[in-house]
Write a protein that holds these residues in place. Structure first.
Motif, short mmCIF file in Angstrom:
data_model
loop_
_atom_site.label_atom_id
_atom_site.label_comp_id
_atom_site.label_asym_id
_atom_site.label_seq_id
_atom_site.Cartn_x
_atom_site.Cartn_y
_atom_site.Cartn_z
N ARG A 143 -0.97 -30.90 -49.75
CA ARG A 143 -1.56 -30.38 -50.99
C ARG A 143 -2.48 -31.44 -51.62
O ARG A 143 -3.59 -31.12 -52.07
N GLU A 144 -2.03 -32.69 -51.63
CA GLU A 144 -2.86 -33.78 -52.18
C GLU A 144 -4.11 -33.99 -51.34
O GLU A 144 -5.20 -34.22 -51.89
N ALA A 145 -3.98 -33.93 -50.03
CA ALA A 145 -5.15 -34.10 -49.15
C ALA A 145 -6.15 -32.97 -49.38
O ALA A 145 -7.36 -33.20 -49.39
N LEU A 146 -5.65 -31.75 -49.58
CA LEU A 146 -6.54 -30.62 -49.84
C LEU A 146 -7.25 -30.79 -51.18
O LEU A 146 -8.45 -30.53 -51.29
N LYS A 147 -6.52 -31.24 -52.20
CA LYS A 147 -7.15 -31.48 -53.51
C LYS A 147 -8.26 -32.51 -53.39
O LYS A 147 -9.34 -32.34 -53.98
N ALA A 148 -8.02 -33.57 -52.65
CA ALA A 148 -9.04 -34.61 -52.46
C ALA A 148 -10.25 -34.06 -51.72
O ALA A 148 -11.41 -34.34 -52.08
N ALA A 149 -10.01 -33.26 -50.68
CA ALA A 149 -11.11 -32.68 -49.91
C ALA A 149 -11.91 -31.69 -50.76
O ALA A 149 -13.14 -31.65 -50.68
N GLU A 150 -11.22 -30.92 -51.59
CA GLU A 150 -11.91 -29.98 -52.47
C GLU A 150 -12.72 -30.71 -53.53
O GLU A 150 -13.83 -30.29 -53.87
N ALA A 151 -12.18 -31.82 -54.05
CA ALA A 151 -12.93 -32.62 -55.02
C ALA A 151 -14.19 -33.19 -54.38
O ALA A 151 -15.27 -33.20 -55.01
N GLU A 152 -14.07 -33.64 -53.14
CA GLU A 152 -15.22 -34.19 -52.44
C GLU A 152 -16.27 -33.13 -52.15
O GLU A 152 -17.47 -33.36 -52.27
N ALA A 153 -15.80 -31.93 -51.77
CA ALA A 153 -16.71 -30.83 -51.45
C ALA A 153 -17.26 -30.15 -52.71
O ALA A 153 -18.29 -29.49 -52.65
N GLY A 154 -16.54 -30.29 -53.82
CA GLY A 154 -16.98 -29.65 -55.06
C GLY A 154 -16.72 -28.17 -55.10
O GLY A 154 -17.34 -27.44 -55.89
N LYS A 155 -15.82 -27.68 -54.26
CA LYS A 155 -15.47 -26.26 -54.25
C LYS A 155 -14.09 -26.07 -53.65
O LYS A 155 -13.53 -26.99 -53.04
N ILE A 156 -13.53 -24.87 -53.82
CA ILE A 156 -12.25 -24.53 -53.21
C ILE A 156 -12.50 -24.27 -51.73
O ILE A 156 -13.39 -23.49 -51.37
N LEU A 157 -11.74 -24.94 -50.88
CA LEU A 157 -11.93 -24.82 -49.44
C LEU A 157 -10.99 -23.79 -48.84
O LEU A 157 -9.82 -23.71 -49.23
N GLY A 158 -11.50 -23.03 -47.91
CA GLY A 158 -10.68 -22.08 -47.17
C GLY A 158 -10.58 -22.53 -45.73
O GLY A 158 -11.16 -23.55 -45.33
N PRO A 159 -9.84 -21.79 -44.92
CA PRO A 159 -9.70 -22.15 -43.51
C PRO A 159 -11.06 -22.29 -42.82
O PRO A 159 -11.95 -21.46 -43.01
N GLU B 76 -13.33 -24.51 -43.41
CA GLU B 76 -14.40 -25.03 -44.26
C GLU B 76 -14.35 -26.54 -44.46
O GLU B 76 -15.16 -27.10 -45.20
N SER B 77 -13.39 -27.22 -43.83
CA SER B 77 -13.34 -28.68 -43.95
C SER B 77 -13.27 -29.28 -42.55
O SER B 77 -12.68 -28.70 -41.64
N LYS B 78 -13.86 -30.46 -42.40
CA LYS B 78 -13.90 -31.06 -41.07
C LYS B 78 -12.55 -31.59 -40.62
O LYS B 78 -12.29 -31.72 -39.44
N ASN B 79 -11.65 -31.91 -41.56
CA ASN B 79 -10.33 -32.44 -41.20
C ASN B 79 -9.22 -31.40 -41.24
O ASN B 79 -8.06 -31.74 -41.01
N GLY B 80 -9.54 -30.16 -41.56
CA GLY B 80 -8.56 -29.08 -41.50
C GLY B 80 -7.49 -29.11 -42.58
O GLY B 80 -6.37 -28.67 -42.34
N GLU B 81 -7.82 -29.59 -43.76
CA GLU B 81 -6.82 -29.67 -44.83
C GLU B 81 -6.23 -28.32 -45.22
O GLU B 81 -5.01 -28.23 -45.39
N PRO B 82 -7.02 -27.24 -45.35
CA PRO B 82 -6.41 -25.95 -45.70
C PRO B 82 -5.42 -25.46 -44.63
O PRO B 82 -4.35 -24.95 -44.95
N GLU B 83 -5.78 -25.66 -43.37
CA GLU B 83 -4.92 -25.23 -42.28
C GLU B 83 -3.63 -26.06 -42.24
O GLU B 83 -2.55 -25.52 -41.98
#
Length: 114
Positions: A58-74, A76-83
């Motif tokens: 959950r923390e890794a996803l929050k960090a990735a979403e903060a970096e991307a500036g949007k809510i990430l879905g499956p 949509e991130s290079k490191n697979g945080e939502p998955e």
């Protein structure tokens, strides 16, 4: 049936086998020498481990979403945080269901007279 399993496993080398010979889904990256490279998951503390992993994911996803500036879905991130978060949520749910099921079985066995 045994011949079918042997044939299926030789046709598809990605099929993993449990130590008792049953076909199991791969839960380890290393299929080569899996008996030694992939020890079984510990029984004690598995639910607590899943809770810790859910929190970390959950923390890794929050960090990735903060970096991307949007809510990430499956996807949509290079490191697979939502998955990763969904995997650990599913693992936590599976462990809870197993625990409840085993408690129900134990209660039923205690109520039975042999």
């Amino acid at each position: 049936l045994f011949a079918l399993l042997v044939t299926a496993s030789t046709l598809n080398p990605s099929i993993a086998h449990a130590r008792n010979g049953a076909i199991v889904p791969p839960t380890c990256v290393s299929i080569v020498n899996a008996a030694q490279n992939c020890p079984p998951r510990p029984r004690e503390g598995s639910l607590k481990n899943a809770e810790v992993q859910v929190a970390a994911a959950r923390e890794a996803l929050k960090a990735a979403e903060a970096e991307a500036g949007k809510i990430l879905g499956p996807g949509e991130s290079k490191n697979g945080e939502p998955e990763l978060l969904e995997f650990w949520r599913g693992e936590q749910q599976r462990l809870l269901m197993n625990k409840e099921y085993l408690q129900q079985v134990a209660q039923q066995l205690k109520g039975e007279e042999f």
